[in-house]
Motif scaffolding. Sequence first.
Motif, PDB file in Angstrom:
ATOM      1  N   ASP A 184      61.010  11.897  53.454  1.00 20.21           N
ATOM      2  CA  ASP A 184      61.555  11.174  52.309  1.00 20.21           C
ATOM      3  C   ASP A 184      61.480  12.076  51.080  1.00 20.21           C
ATOM      4  OD1 ASP A 184      58.918  11.128  51.357  1.00 20.21           O
ATOM      5  OD2 ASP A 184      58.593   9.018  51.868  1.00 20.21           O
ATOM      6  N   ASP A 185      61.837  11.532  49.909  1.00 19.34           N
ATOM      7  CA  ASP A 185      61.893  12.343  48.693  1.00 19.34           C
ATOM      8  C   ASP A 185      60.526  12.878  48.273  1.00 19.34           C
ATOM      9  OD1 ASP A 185      64.615  11.930  48.554  1.00 19.34           O
ATOM     10  OD2 ASP A 185      64.470  10.227  47.170  1.00 19.34           O
ATOM     11  N   ASP A 186      59.465  12.237  48.758  1.00 16.97           N
ATOM     12  CA  ASP A 186      58.113  12.688  48.422  1.00 16.97           C
ATOM     13  C   ASP A 186      57.527  13.624  49.478  1.00 16.97           C
ATOM     14  OD1 ASP A 186      58.003  11.145  46.040  1.00 16.97           O
ATOM     15  OD2 ASP A 186      57.543   9.361  47.226  1.00 16.97           O
ATOM     16  N   GLY A 187      58.327  13.948  50.490  1.00 12.81           N
ATOM     17  CA  GLY A 187      57.870  14.856  51.529  1.00 12.81           C
ATOM     18  C   GLY A 187      57.121  14.191  52.661  1.00 12.81           C
ATOM     19  N   ASN A 188      57.096  12.860  52.677  1.00 12.66           N
ATOM     20  CA  ASN A 188      56.398  12.128  53.726  1.00 12.66           C
ATOM     21  C   ASN A 188      57.336  11.786  54.877  1.00 12.66           C
ATOM     22  OD1 ASN A 188      53.924  11.948  52.201  1.00 12.66           O
ATOM     23  ND2 ASN A 188      54.927  10.378  50.945  1.00 12.66           N
ATOM     24  N   PRO A 189      56.813  11.685  56.097  1.00 20.26           N
ATOM     25  CA  PRO A 189      57.677  11.318  57.230  1.00 20.26           C
ATOM     26  C   PRO A 189      58.172   9.885  57.098  1.00 20.26           C
ATOM     27  CG  PRO A 189      55.359  11.340  57.907  1.00 20.26           C
ATOM     28  CD  PRO A 189      55.414  11.906  56.519  1.00 20.26           C
ATOM     29  N   ILE A 190      59.462   9.684  57.331  1.00 20.31           N
ATOM     30  CA  ILE A 190      60.025   8.331  57.317  1.00 20.31           C
ATOM     31  C   ILE A 190      59.661   7.658  58.634  1.00 20.31           C
ATOM     32  CG2 ILE A 190      62.121   6.940  57.208  1.00 20.31           C
ATOM     33  CD1 ILE A 190      63.394   9.163  55.531  1.00 20.31           C
ATOM     34  N   MET A 191      58.909   6.582  58.529  1.00 22.85           N
ATOM     35  CA  MET A 191      58.443   5.855  59.709  1.00 22.85           C
ATOM     36  C   MET A 191      58.753   4.372  59.518  1.00 22.85           C
ATOM     37  SD  MET A 191      54.749   7.778  60.234  1.00 22.85           S
ATOM     38  CE  MET A 191      54.507   7.173  61.903  1.00 22.85           C
ATOM     39  N   PRO A 192      58.877   3.632  60.612  1.00 21.24           N
ATOM     40  CA  PRO A 192      59.171   2.202  60.494  1.00 21.24           C
ATOM     41  C   PRO A 192      58.078   1.465  59.715  1.00 21.24           C
ATOM     42  CG  PRO A 192      59.542   2.946  62.736  1.00 21.24           C
ATOM     43  CD  PRO A 192      58.869   4.075  62.016  1.00 21.24           C
ATOM     44  N   GLU A 193      58.498   0.425  59.016  1.00 14.90           N
ATOM     45  CA  GLU A 193      57.554  -0.425  58.300  1.00 14.90           C
ATOM     46  C   GLU A 193      56.526  -0.981  59.283  1.00 14.90           C
ATOM     47  OE1 GLU A 193      57.636  -4.626  55.794  1.00 14.90           O
ATOM     48  OE2 GLU A 193      59.477  -3.463  56.050  1.00 14.90           O
ATOM     49  N   GLY A 194      55.253  -0.823  58.951  1.00 18.00           N
ATOM     50  CA  GLY A 194      54.184  -1.326  59.800  1.00 18.00           C
ATOM     51  C   GLY A 194      53.685  -0.333  60.837  1.00 18.00           C
ATOM     52  N   MET A 195      54.363   0.821  60.980  1.00 22.18           N
ATOM     53  CA  MET A 195      53.984   1.758  62.039  1.00 22.18           C
ATOM     54  C   MET A 195      52.631   2.425  61.770  1.00 22.18           C
ATOM     55  SD  MET A 195      54.740   3.032  64.964  1.00 22.18           S
ATOM     56  CE  MET A 195      56.497   2.779  65.272  1.00 22.18           C
ATOM     57  N   VAL A 196      52.400   2.844  60.525  1.00 15.60           N
ATOM     58  CA  VAL A 196      51.131   3.504  60.222  1.00 15.60           C
ATOM     59  C   VAL A 196      49.975   2.546  60.461  1.00 15.60           C
ATOM     60  CG1 VAL A 196      49.737   4.571  58.414  1.00 15.60           C
ATOM     61  CG2 VAL A 196      52.165   5.130  58.594  1.00 15.60           C
ATOM     62  N   ASP A 197      50.148   1.287  60.071  1.00 19.80           N
ATOM     63  CA  ASP A 197      49.096   0.294  60.315  1.00 19.80           C
ATOM     64  C   ASP A 197      48.854   0.097  61.805  1.00 19.80           C
ATOM     65  OD1 ASP A 197      48.720  -0.116  57.612  1.00 19.80           O
ATOM     66  OD2 ASP A 197      50.100  -1.809  57.507  1.00 19.80           O
ATOM     67  N   LEU A 198      49.938   0.088  62.597  1.00 19.49           N
ATOM     68  CA  LEU A 198      49.791  -0.067  64.039  1.00 19.49           C
ATOM     69  C   LEU A 198      49.038   1.110  64.635  1.00 19.49           C
ATOM     70  CD1 LEU A 198      50.481  -1.500  66.729  1.00 19.49           C
ATOM     71  CD2 LEU A 198      52.644  -0.210  66.742  1.00 19.49           C
ATOM     72  N   ILE A 199      49.373   2.316  64.202  1.00 24.05           N
ATOM     73  CA  ILE A 199      48.707   3.507  64.718  1.00 24.05           C
ATOM     74  C   ILE A 199      47.238   3.513  64.322  1.00 24.05           C
ATOM     75  CG2 ILE A 199      48.636   6.032  64.587  1.00 24.05           C
ATOM     76  CD1 ILE A 199      51.718   5.894  64.144  1.00 24.05           C
ATOM     77  N   LYS A 200      46.975   3.131  63.084  1.00 25.32           N
ATOM     78  CA  LYS A 200      45.586   3.080  62.620  1.00 25.32           C
ATOM     79  C   LYS A 200      44.794   2.036  63.406  1.00 25.32           C
ATOM     80  CE  LYS A 200      42.772   2.330  58.482  1.00 25.32           C
ATOM     81  NZ  LYS A 200      42.802   2.018  57.030  1.00 25.32           N
ATOM     82  N   LYS A 201      45.393   0.879  63.615  1.00 24.03           N
ATOM     83  CA  LYS A 201      44.727  -0.204  64.343  1.00 24.03           C
ATOM     84  C   LYS A 201      44.389   0.217  65.770  1.00 24.03           C
ATOM     85  CE  LYS A 201      45.638  -4.901  65.998  1.00 24.03           C
ATOM     86  NZ  LYS A 201      46.661  -5.994  66.035  1.00 24.03           N
ATOM     87  N   ASP A 202      45.297   0.991  66.363  1.00 29.52           N
ATOM     88  CA  ASP A 202      45.132   1.384  67.755  1.00 29.52           C
ATOM     89  C   ASP A 202      44.772   2.854  67.887  1.00 29.52           C
ATOM     90  OD1 ASP A 202      45.866  -1.099  69.234  1.00 29.52           O
ATOM     91  OD2 ASP A 202      47.698  -0.866  68.092  1.00 29.52           O
ATOM     92  N   ALA A 203      44.017   3.349  66.931  1.00 33.71           N
ATOM     93  CA  ALA A 203      43.711   4.782  66.903  1.00 33.71           C
ATOM     94  C   ALA A 203      42.979   5.254  68.149  1.00 33.71           C
ATOM     95  CB  ALA A 203      42.877   5.116  65.657  1.00 33.71           C
ATOM     96  N   ASP A 204      42.287   4.339  68.803  1.00 30.43           N
ATOM     97  CA  ASP A 204      41.543   4.736  70.000  1.00 30.43           C
ATOM     98  C   ASP A 204      42.422   4.812  71.236  1.00 30.43           C
ATOM     99  OD1 ASP A 204      39.205   4.878  68.568  1.00 30.43           O
ATOM    100  OD2 ASP A 204      38.640   2.790  68.992  1.00 30.43           O
ATOM    101  N   LYS A 205      43.637   4.284  71.140  1.00 27.67           N
ATOM    102  CA  LYS A 205      44.546   4.337  72.279  1.00 27.67           C
ATOM    103  C   LYS A 205      45.385   5.610  72.200  1.00 27.67           C
ATOM    104  CE  LYS A 205      45.134  -0.690  72.631  1.00 27.67           C
ATOM    105  NZ  LYS A 205      46.142  -1.784  72.652  1.00 27.67           N
ATOM    106  N   SER A 206      45.949   6.000  73.315  1.00 28.37           N
ATOM    107  CA  SER A 206      46.886   7.129  73.270  1.00 28.37           C
ATOM    108  C   SER A 206      48.212   6.635  72.719  1.00 28.37           C
ATOM    109  CB  SER A 206      47.103   7.698  74.680  1.00 28.37           C
ATOM    110  OG  SER A 206      47.890   6.823  75.444  1.00 28.37           O
ATOM    111  N   ILE A 207      49.024   7.554  72.215  1.00 25.45           N
ATOM    112  CA  ILE A 207      50.340   7.196  71.689  1.00 25.45           C
ATOM    113  C   ILE A 207      51.165   6.483  72.752  1.00 25.45           C
ATOM    114  CG2 ILE A 207      52.517   8.128  70.827  1.00 25.45           C
ATOM    115  CD1 ILE A 207      50.318   8.145  68.753  1.00 25.45           C
ATOM    116  N   ASP A 208      51.063   6.933  74.002  1.00 22.66           N
ATOM    117  CA  ASP A 208      51.862   6.336  75.068  1.00 22.66           C
ATOM    118  C   ASP A 208      51.539   4.855  75.255  1.00 22.66           C
ATOM    119  OD1 ASP A 208      53.120   8.705  75.559  1.00 22.66           O
ATOM    120  OD2 ASP A 208      51.797   9.293  77.202  1.00 22.66           O
ATOM    121  N   ASP A 209      50.304   4.463  75.011  1.00 22.31           N
ATOM    122  CA  ASP A 209      49.909   3.076  75.210  1.00 22.31           C
ATOM    123  C   ASP A 209      50.597   2.132  74.230  1.00 22.31           C
ATOM    124  OD1 ASP A 209      48.231   3.719  77.289  1.00 22.31           O
ATOM    125  OD2 ASP A 209      46.446   3.892  76.036  1.00 22.31           O
TER     126      ASP A 209
END
Length: 211
Positions: A184-209
């Motif tokens: 994006d204009d600030d240099g951050n990756p454009i990700m779906p709304e809620g995705m970072v929270d989902l990844i943080k919540k499931d940080a112990d799981k692998s991405i594939d899960d």
Amino acid sequence: MPERKTYIVEHLDPELGQWSELEYAAIARETQERGGGNNTFMLSSLPAGFGVPERLSEIPAFRAETRGVEDMYGTEELKGRVCLLDPQAEKDLNPDDKREFDVFLFGGILGDDPPRDRTSELRKKGFKGRRLGPVQMTTDTAVRVTRMVVEEQFTLNKIPYTDFPELKFNEHESTQMPFRYVKDDDGNPIMPEGMVDLIKKDADKSIDDLF
């Protein structure tokens, strides 16, 4: 009259994981907002009884379809207007493809175990292919890049990318994403709304899960 474009992901799985749901909702919203209400995002080959999440069904640009692309675009005339986004294609997607194709078909394909190589199957059926580059993208990023090339007339090498970004949750926790994203204009990756929270919540799981 504005040209109508259709973006299709074949989804062969009877269920929809949280990761895919967020990606698909992001694609549907961008298709609606950036296409002026003329374009469509479709999930095709949906199994009978597939439950479409409300966050998708409420977006006018979204369409759920039980038919596969071979059924919808099986004639030679229609098949020639479909672009298969294929890492093994001989040509890169370019702005001139706006005139050649009306439908863009993506390989963010879930389903059988062992998985079927649907991209290979569709290639053999004669759908023309285009590449998006050498680095793996999330499905929403692949659609975003395609739209930027076709609708906004970017060339692939002019799109601002960030590869394998690190997401920092706090001073001690972070994770590196194994994908290419648009910045994006600030240099951050454009990700779906809620995705970072989902990844943080499931940080112990692998991405594939998360799919």
